[in-house]
Write a protein that holds these residues in place. Structure first.
Motif, mmCIF file in Angstrom:
data_model
loop_
_atom_site.group_PDB
_atom_site.id
_atom_site.type_symbol
_atom_site.label_atom_id
_atom_site.label_comp_id
_atom_site.label_asym_id
_atom_site.label_seq_id
_atom_site.Cartn_x
_atom_site.Cartn_y
_atom_site.Cartn_z
ATOM 1 N N SER A 1 0.815 -1.217 0.000
ATOM 2 C CA SER A 1 0.000 0.000 0.000
ATOM 3 C C SER A 1 0.848 1.265 0.000
ATOM 4 C CB SER A 1 -0.895 -0.004 1.248
ATOM 5 O OG SER A 1 -1.478 1.262 1.464
ATOM 6 N N SER A 2 0.274 2.330 -0.507
ATOM 7 C CA SER A 2 0.942 3.634 -0.449
ATOM 8 C C SER A 2 1.133 4.095 0.985
ATOM 9 C CB SER A 2 0.137 4.673 -1.229
ATOM 10 O OG SER A 2 -1.179 4.793 -0.709
ATOM 11 N N ALA A 3 0.406 3.473 1.929
ATOM 12 C CA ALA A 3 0.617 3.789 3.352
ATOM 13 C C ALA A 3 2.024 3.428 3.798
ATOM 14 C CB ALA A 3 -0.411 3.045 4.212
ATOM 15 N N GLY A 4 2.698 2.563 3.042
ATOM 16 C CA GLY A 4 4.081 2.207 3.347
ATOM 17 C C GLY A 4 5.064 3.320 3.036
ATOM 18 N N THR A 5 4.612 4.367 2.341
ATOM 19 C CA THR A 5 5.472 5.526 2.068
ATOM 20 C C THR A 5 6.057 6.075 3.360
ATOM 21 O OG1 THR A 5 4.132 6.107 0.135
ATOM 22 C CG2 THR A 5 5.532 7.837 1.058
ATOM 23 N N HIS A 6 5.261 6.077 4.418
ATOM 24 C CA HIS A 6 5.712 6.638 5.692
ATOM 25 C C HIS A 6 6.853 5.825 6.290
ATOM 26 C CE1 HIS A 6 1.721 8.297 4.973
ATOM 27 N NE2 HIS A 6 2.011 9.272 5.813
ATOM 28 N N PHE A 7 6.822 4.495 6.110
ATOM 29 C CA PHE A 7 7.928 3.674 6.581
ATOM 30 C C PHE A 7 9.180 3.912 5.745
ATOM 31 C CE2 PHE A 7 4.753 0.700 8.642
ATOM 32 C CZ PHE A 7 5.221 0.918 9.933
ATOM 33 N N SER A 8 9.006 4.156 4.453
ATOM 34 C CA SER A 8 10.147 4.469 3.594
ATOM 35 C C SER A 8 10.799 5.780 4.024
ATOM 36 C CB SER A 8 9.688 4.555 2.133
ATOM 37 O OG SER A 8 10.787 4.690 1.254
ATOM 38 N N LEU A 9 9.981 6.734 4.439
ATOM 39 C CA LEU A 9 10.506 8.011 4.949
ATOM 40 C C LEU A 9 11.227 7.812 6.280
ATOM 41 C CD1 LEU A 9 7.327 10.104 4.110
ATOM 42 C CD2 LEU A 9 9.574 10.464 3.066
ATOM 43 N N LEU A 10 10.641 7.022 7.176
ATOM 44 C CA LEU A 10 11.263 6.780 8.484
ATOM 45 C C LEU A 10 12.565 5.999 8.365
ATOM 46 C CD1 LEU A 10 8.099 5.874 10.613
ATOM 47 C CD2 LEU A 10 9.467 7.963 10.794
ATOM 48 N N ALA A 11 12.698 5.227 7.279
ATOM 49 C CA ALA A 11 13.914 4.442 7.057
ATOM 50 C C ALA A 11 14.955 5.226 6.270
ATOM 51 C CB ALA A 11 13.571 3.159 6.296
ATOM 52 N N ASP A 12 14.661 6.479 5.942
ATOM 53 C CA ASP A 12 15.560 7.305 5.130
ATOM 54 C C ASP A 12 15.859 6.668 3.782
ATOM 55 O OD1 ASP A 12 16.004 9.485 7.058
ATOM 56 O OD2 ASP A 12 17.000 7.951 8.241
ATOM 57 N N GLN A 13 14.878 5.959 3.253
ATOM 58 C CA GLN A 13 14.951 5.500 1.871
ATOM 59 C C GLN A 13 14.419 6.588 0.952
ATOM 60 O OE1 GLN A 13 17.043 2.406 2.076
ATOM 61 N NE2 GLN A 13 15.867 2.375 0.183
ATOM 62 N N THR A 14 13.543 7.398 1.488
ATOM 63 C CA THR A 14 12.836 8.418 0.728
ATOM 64 C C THR A 14 12.836 9.711 1.528
ATOM 65 O OG1 THR A 14 11.428 6.752 -0.325
ATOM 66 C CG2 THR A 14 10.567 9.003 -0.273
ATOM 67 N N THR A 15 12.765 10.836 0.830
ATOM 68 C CA THR A 15 12.701 12.122 1.506
ATOM 69 C C THR A 15 11.583 12.962 0.910
ATOM 70 O OG1 THR A 15 13.996 14.042 2.246
ATOM 71 C CG2 THR A 15 14.353 13.290 -0.022
ATOM 72 N N ARG B 1 7.347 10.946 -10.993
ATOM 73 C CA ARG B 1 8.201 12.118 -11.216
ATOM 74 C C ARG B 1 7.383 13.387 -11.394
ATOM 75 N NH1 ARG B 1 12.273 9.314 -15.645
ATOM 76 N NH2 ARG B 1 12.878 7.560 -14.298
ATOM 77 N N ASN B 2 7.997 14.500 -11.024
ATOM 78 C CA ASN B 2 7.417 15.810 -11.256
ATOM 79 C C ASN B 2 7.626 16.190 -12.722
ATOM 80 O OD1 ASN B 2 6.787 16.221 -8.423
ATOM 81 N ND2 ASN B 2 8.987 16.518 -8.113
ATOM 82 N N THR B 3 7.013 17.281 -13.142
ATOM 83 C CA THR B 3 7.103 17.681 -14.548
ATOM 84 C C THR B 3 8.524 18.017 -14.978
ATOM 85 O OG1 THR B 3 6.523 19.947 -13.884
ATOM 86 C CG2 THR B 3 4.732 18.522 -14.656
ATOM 87 N N ASP B 4 9.387 18.386 -14.021
ATOM 88 C CA ASP B 4 10.778 18.715 -14.371
ATOM 89 C C ASP B 4 11.686 17.483 -14.330
ATOM 90 O OD1 ASP B 4 11.024 18.239 -11.677
ATOM 91 O OD2 ASP B 4 12.005 20.149 -11.201
ATOM 92 N N GLY B 5 11.100 16.300 -14.068
ATOM 93 C CA GLY B 5 11.880 15.073 -14.054
ATOM 94 C C GLY B 5 12.400 14.670 -12.690
ATOM 95 N N SER B 6 12.265 15.544 -11.707
ATOM 96 C CA SER B 6 12.706 15.205 -10.356
ATOM 97 C C SER B 6 11.715 14.238 -9.711
ATOM 98 C CB SER B 6 12.835 16.466 -9.497
ATOM 99 O OG SER B 6 11.582 17.133 -9.397
ATOM 100 N N GLY B 7 12.139 13.598 -8.649
ATOM 101 C CA GLY B 7 11.280 12.623 -7.992
ATOM 102 C C GLY B 7 10.233 13.274 -7.109
ATOM 103 N N TRP B 8 9.027 12.738 -7.150
ATOM 104 C CA TRP B 8 7.944 13.240 -6.296
ATOM 105 C C TRP B 8 8.201 12.821 -4.854
ATOM 106 C CZ3 TRP B 8 2.752 10.734 -5.064
ATOM 107 C CH2 TRP B 8 1.853 11.676 -4.527
ATOM 108 N N LEU B 9 8.536 11.568 -4.670
ATOM 109 C CA LEU B 9 8.987 11.037 -3.387
ATOM 110 C C LEU B 9 10.373 10.456 -3.648
ATOM 111 C CD1 LEU B 9 5.590 9.574 -2.313
ATOM 112 C CD2 LEU B 9 7.015 10.875 -0.738
ATOM 113 N N ALA B 10 11.352 11.326 -3.653
ATOM 114 C CA ALA B 10 12.678 11.001 -4.162
ATOM 115 C C ALA B 10 13.524 10.215 -3.159
ATOM 116 C CB ALA B 10 13.400 12.293 -4.530
ATOM 117 N N PRO B 11 14.550 9.517 -3.634
ATOM 118 C CA PRO B 11 15.461 8.798 -2.745
ATOM 119 C C PRO B 11 16.159 9.752 -1.781
ATOM 120 C CG PRO B 11 15.806 8.139 -5.030
ATOM 121 C CD PRO B 11 14.914 9.343 -5.051
ATOM 122 N N ASP B 12 16.213 9.382 -0.530
ATOM 123 C CA ASP B 12 16.893 10.187 0.478
ATOM 124 C C ASP B 12 18.389 10.275 0.155
ATOM 125 O OD1 ASP B 12 16.424 11.265 3.460
ATOM 126 O OD2 ASP B 12 18.353 10.223 3.414
#
Length: 509
Positions: A58-72, A286-297
């Motif tokens: 689930s997309s609810a796992g996004t929060h765990f990815s943030l807490l693990a510093d996989q994503t920022t 990705r955002n319109t400029d090619g950067s990540g929406w939920l990018a790697p930390d």
């Protein structure tokens, strides 16, 4: 309480019928409803399996990815910024809090999946009724296997994610307390998964077609069930001390499950209206400029940089250049951009990054499009689970052999040098592999749980979720929470570490 939920579900199913010969469906008993809807059990199992698969990624796992510093992220959407922020914040266990979507999703979905499967098993094992599909075929045994599997995975994930809960294995259970620890939930989940495996091994004609457009072979089902059992069991400990104290029996059992697990990557191709990996969709978007929406930390670049020049916190000024890495996979999995995209400097420049994800990206900017390939369980995670279990068993030579195998992605694809057979080198290599190779493909809580059991989370990070406020208030239980810089090494109700000590992959800000 459970009868009420079943009643509501029955009414919704009855309401979908093309023709009914009664005005007040509430006058029918559950038995009469079962007779009227001959494929009720099949629909319950289908609902349970689909909910379980969807919620494990689930997309609810996004929060765990943030807490693990996989994503920022610095975005207020679902309060992502709060989970990426440093120093760590205490979880806001309030029903009106936007970030509560993460624990509410896991709690509501997994308990619903568990309940649907429980009712189906009641029809089979208690009421002794045959379950038919919508074509009138006898699917009793298929549904029994799938229900035990779905219940087991749902309960296991609840035990991994929350500190406590309620084991619901009876259709008419009426209680509003949460007496069972995360350990009890996981132990019961493995009993249920084991039952599903045993039944599947004895049922050569298993037809597992409960996912839209997907039919899982009996062999793949048994391997996938063992793989998920290995992941759940390994994810039990909340810190390094607890992981070590579990002892040889625990870690040998992880190896036993892993040995019977998948032999190749298990992926699912998206079909219209079917399963797709919501978490990976979020992470590769990705955002319109090619950067990540939920990018790697920045942690990702920090670990892969062969010069050691990448900081663990983004500088207050300037733009970091692309890194150089000895890992040939890095440029295949991650792309560089000088743009910070939607990151807001006012919310902390230290959270910035210059990378986005390439692996698993789809040109439609979502995996919810027919033909997209969704990772569900990678074979490399099996290798890492085996190597780590051997690490806990102090079989450093065996752990190194697993990681240095010619077929290991770090060797075959990354062309990295062999890992030394020492505790420190092995733990460092495992952290790196979870960060680079597994990333979002580990689903809802991996790599978070690997970091949790190895004391790699930043100090102040909650190691588990509290039960949602609404559920606690219904049970007339005090609302509680975890996490925050002021709570390093905080203990939970069962003596476990509920807030990480300040000894992670980097120290707390």
């Amino acid at each position: 309480m459970k009868r009420i939920v079943f009643f509501i579900l029955t009414i919704s199913l009855l309401g979908s019928c093309k023709k009914t010969t009664f005005d007040d469906p509430s006058s029918f008993t559950n038995d009469e409803a079962n007779a009227l809807i001959r494929d009720l059990g099949y629909k319950l199992v289908t609902s349970s399996v689909q909910t379980t698969f969807a919620t494990t990624t689930s997309s609810a796992g996004t929060h765990f990815s943030l807490l693990a510093d996989q994503t920022t992220n610095t975005n207020g959407n679902s309060s992502w910024w709060d989970f990426a922020n440093e120093p760590r914040l205490r979880l806001n266990n309030n029903a009106s809090y936007r970030g509560a979507v993460t624990w509410n999703t896991f709690y509501n979905n997994f308990y619903q999946a568990n309940l649907d499967a429980t009712i189906a098993l009641d029809i089979i094992n208690v009421q002794k009724k045959t379950i038919l599909d919508n074509l009138g075929n006898d699917r009793t045994k298929d549904c029994e296997i799938a229900a035990y599997f779905s219940k087991g995975v749902a309960q296991g994930y609840l035990g991994v994610i929350f500190d406590r809960g309620l084991i619901v294995d009876e259709a008419n259970l009426n209680t509003r307390s949460f007496p069972h620890s995360y350990k009890a939930l996981i132990a019961n989940s493995l009993r249920l998964i084991d039952t599903s495996i045993k039944l599947a091994e004895a049922w050569p004609s298993l037809k597992f077609d409960f996912l839209t457009g997907v039919s899982v072979s009996r062999e793949n089902f048994i391997q996938l069930a063992n793989s998920l059992a290995a992941r759940i069991l390994s994810s039990l400990p909340r810190d390094k001390q607890e992981a070590a104290a579990l002892g040889a029996e625990h870690w040998n059992k992880v190896i036993a499950y892993a040995d019977k697990g998948i032999k190749t990557d298990y992926t699912i191709t998206t079909v219209t209206g079917g399963y797709y990996n919501q978490l990976v969709t979020n992470l590769v978007q990705r955002n319109t400029d090619g950067s990540g929406w939920l990018a790697p930390d920045i942690k990702i670049a920090y670990l892969a940089d062969n010069t050691g020049n990448t900081p663990s916190f983004y500088p207050a000024t300037g733009v970091l250049p692309p890194i150089t890495s000895n890992d040939k996979r890095f440029a295949q999995y991650f792309g560089y951009t000088a743009s910070f995209g939607i990151m807001l400097e006012s919310r902390g420049r230290g959270l910035f990054t210059n990378y986005y994800r390439i692996r698993w990206y789809n040109s439609r900017n979502t995996l919810n499009t027919p033909g997209a390939i969704n990772p569900y369980f990678l074979y490399e995670e099996i290798r890492l689970l085996t190597a780590e279990a051997k690490l806990w068993l102090k079989d450093y030579t065996g752990a190194a052999a697993a990681l240095n195998n010619a077929t290991a992605q770090r060797i075959a694809k990354g062309e990295l040098p062999p890992v030394a057979a020492t505790e420190d080198a092995l733990r460092k290599a495992l952290h790196y592999e979870y960060a680079i190779e597994i990333d979002g493909a580990g689903g809802a809580f991996v790599p978070f749980t690997f970091m949790r059991r190895n004391n790699l989370l930043i100090g102040g990070t909650p190691t588990e979720y509290p039960l949602p406020q609404l559920q606690l208030e219904l049970a007339k239980t005090t609302v509680y929470s975890f996490g925050g810089k002021a709570f390093f090494n905080e203990k939970g109700s069962f003596g476990e570490v509920a807030t990480a000590a300040n000894e992670g992959w980097k120290l707390s800000e």
